[in-house]
Write a protein that holds these residues in place. Sequence first.
Motif, PDB file in Angstrom:
ATOM      1  N   ARG A 118       0.873  -0.909  -0.075  1.00  0.00           N
ATOM      2  CA  ARG A 118       0.041  -0.155   0.143  1.00  0.00           C
ATOM      3  C   ARG A 118       0.856   1.059   0.093  1.00  0.00           C
ATOM      4  O   ARG A 118       1.786   1.231   0.533  1.00  0.00           O
ATOM      5  N   ALA A 119       0.422   2.172  -0.850  1.00  0.00           N
ATOM      6  CA  ALA A 119       1.285   3.565  -0.923  1.00  0.00           C
ATOM      7  C   ALA A 119       0.809   4.225   0.634  1.00  0.00           C
ATOM      8  O   ALA A 119       0.226   3.966   1.363  1.00  0.00           O
ATOM      9  N   GLU A 120       2.129   5.117   0.747  1.00  0.00           N
ATOM     10  CA  GLU A 120       1.988   5.764   1.892  1.00  0.00           C
ATOM     11  C   GLU A 120       2.119   7.548   1.516  1.00  0.00           C
ATOM     12  O   GLU A 120       2.625   7.811   0.324  1.00  0.00           O
ATOM     13  N   LEU A 121       2.228   8.241   2.254  1.00  0.00           N
ATOM     14  CA  LEU A 121       2.365   9.847   2.154  1.00  0.00           C
ATOM     15  C   LEU A 121       3.644   9.962   1.709  1.00  0.00           C
ATOM     16  O   LEU A 121       4.730   9.318   2.212  1.00  0.00           O
ATOM     17  N   GLY A 122       3.858  10.677   0.573  1.00  0.00           N
ATOM     18  CA  GLY A 122       5.072  11.004  -0.106  1.00  0.00           C
ATOM     19  C   GLY A 122       5.603   9.974  -1.089  1.00  0.00           C
ATOM     20  O   GLY A 122       6.596  10.328  -1.989  1.00  0.00           O
ATOM     21  N   ASP A 123       4.979   8.951  -1.329  1.00  0.00           N
ATOM     22  CA  ASP A 123       5.239   7.963  -2.459  1.00  0.00           C
ATOM     23  C   ASP A 123       4.970   8.537  -3.930  1.00  0.00           C
ATOM     24  O   ASP A 123       3.981   9.398  -3.967  1.00  0.00           O
ATOM     25  N   ARG A 124       5.611   8.193  -4.829  1.00  0.00           N
ATOM     26  CA  ARG A 124       5.529   8.547  -6.000  1.00  0.00           C
ATOM     27  C   ARG A 124       5.277   7.535  -6.953  1.00  0.00           C
ATOM     28  O   ARG A 124       5.702   6.436  -6.798  1.00  0.00           O
ATOM     29  N   GLY A 125       4.702   7.629  -8.162  1.00  0.00           N
ATOM     30  CA  GLY A 125       4.184   6.957  -9.129  1.00  0.00           C
ATOM     31  C   GLY A 125       3.235   5.863  -8.730  1.00  0.00           C
ATOM     32  O   GLY A 125       3.204   4.662  -9.069  1.00  0.00           O
ATOM     33  N   THR A 126       2.505   6.130  -7.949  1.00  0.00           N
ATOM     34  CA  THR A 126       1.597   5.172  -7.295  1.00  0.00           C
ATOM     35  C   THR A 126       0.366   4.591  -8.312  1.00  0.00           C
ATOM     36  O   THR A 126       0.321   5.225  -9.179  1.00  0.00           O
ATOM     37  N   GLN A 127      -0.140   3.683  -8.021  1.00  0.00           N
ATOM     38  CA  GLN A 127      -0.991   2.934  -8.822  1.00  0.00           C
ATOM     39  C   GLN A 127      -2.364   2.626  -8.119  1.00  0.00           C
ATOM     40  O   GLN A 127      -2.213   2.347  -6.807  1.00  0.00           O
ATOM     41  N   PRO A 128      -3.314   2.453  -8.658  1.00  0.00           N
ATOM     42  CA  PRO A 128      -4.514   2.100  -7.901  1.00  0.00           C
ATOM     43  C   PRO A 128      -4.748   0.538  -7.655  1.00  0.00           C
ATOM     44  O   PRO A 128      -3.773  -0.240  -8.388  1.00  0.00           O
ATOM     45  N   ALA A 129      -5.252  -0.039  -6.721  1.00  0.00           N
ATOM     46  CA  ALA A 129      -5.659  -1.568  -6.629  1.00  0.00           C
ATOM     47  C   ALA A 129      -6.441  -1.935  -7.734  1.00  0.00           C
ATOM     48  O   ALA A 129      -6.890  -1.059  -8.661  1.00  0.00           O
ATOM     49  N   SER A 130      -6.667  -3.337  -7.848  1.00  0.00           N
ATOM     50  CA  SER A 130      -7.534  -3.593  -9.036  1.00  0.00           C
ATOM     51  C   SER A 130      -8.959  -2.970  -8.743  1.00  0.00           C
ATOM     52  O   SER A 130      -9.490  -2.907  -7.564  1.00  0.00           O
ATOM     53  N   LEU A 131      -9.493  -2.518  -9.937  1.00  0.00           N
ATOM     54  CA  LEU A 131     -10.598  -1.702  -9.946  1.00  0.00           C
ATOM     55  C   LEU A 131     -11.966  -2.788  -9.887  1.00  0.00           C
ATOM     56  O   LEU A 131     -12.354  -3.692 -10.555  1.00  0.00           O
TER      57      LEU A 131
END
Length: 480
Positions: A118-131
Amino acid sequence: MSESQDHRPSDGPALSWRRELKSKEIAVLGLEKLWRQLNLTGPMLIFHSPFVSTSSFLLYFEHHPLLLDRLVAAGQRRKRPRFGQLSGWRSLPAPDLAWGLTVSARAECLFKSDLTHRAELGDRGTQPASLYGWKLYQFASGWTALSVYYTEEDYDNVAFTAVPQGRQDEWLAFLDLLVETYKQHLHQHGRGSIEIVGTATKPRDLITVIRQASWNDVVLPEATRALVEAQRRIFDPAILRHYAALRVPRLRKVLLVGPPGTGKTTLLKAEGAYHARRGGRVLYVTPSTSNYDGGSSWNMLSTALQTAADSRLPTLVLVEDFEAFVSDPKEQQIILNTLDGVATPDNPAGTLLLATSNNPEQIDPRIRDRPGRIDALIELRPVQDEQLAVRFLQHLLGAGYREEEHAPVASQLLGQPGSHLREVCLTAALHALDENRTAVLAKDLLWAHEVILNGRAAAAQSERFAPPPPRRRGSYFGKR
């Protein structure tokens, strides 16, 4: 698993009827209606979509747009399609009888760029989970499938798939291609990365500390340092070929043992920084604190080993207090199987597990003493050599070190861990400032050494700090 039935409720059922159905029944009815609306041919087979077991918390890969798009693009570059090759896909509106089950595409959470956590504050290039939602899949071999992904009231994620009967094997091959696509993505995004597996109070701070660590901060006997550095050979192509020829998983397990303060943690972080700078992947594993983060502490370590294998990158797995990860009696058999090669994730690029323990006697002898489950035990001892003590003073005093002033003190510091020498130098510097001096003298070091030893000796005598027994007093109603 069930086939499509002809006796079904009419389209557009009343809301009251819909409430009487379970969400799984609504999902199946929705797939059946879409199948008819799209004029898909052949008898339909509906089944729970197989859960793809990987080291990622990502669920149901067939509903992740990034992986689907990459698989389609990969197929377009091939002259001959593979079995299970996807040629196209699109999202569908929810059928009216399933309105409310999953109306529009949405993601449960955001993931880091490599899709593993799971993404955290400050991460870059994040992606959504499966939709969540309804999807249509077109295959290169000329057939079409449908799928729905949603979450139930108990927050359990569920996916159903509808394929023409006889195409289920190709659907499974399609899922396998998605797993391969995921691993390629993991490989691209893992180079030089440092990641936390498990829970940490401030993971970004911990990653920064590891990345800024240096072997210049590690003071060890030369033989010990050489032995640690030799473990990196697991990443050499020649060694990897040798492991493969012997059909041995390309995982080396090294345990650093010794009392607290001997530099094990500093060494781990320095090796992590070194490995990341060379383009390898670093996974720092923390113990589990709850079922929410993936289960037991062993599961955290097992996840890291599988993630390393999936990434197919040279991976360094760092673990402190190894005994905490392998001590659950209920997990002993799977732990043994994972460590001795029976169920070991095999990373073609090599994995080095570098762990520490202050209490190796707490580790099951079947793990600690069995060659192959632990490949090397390296002991980090208190400072026994006068020349090593001098090196510590040189490093800790920096520009303030003077050979004729400080070297004679080294012999007085033997038998202590490196952390003691660090505290001696810091306390000596404070003492010098108290006397309005910036230069640390030998007498400051010796004074600090005695103060710290005396403090420890006093703390060890716990009876000195126990409250005195209460004096016998009279009862509430008078003396007895």
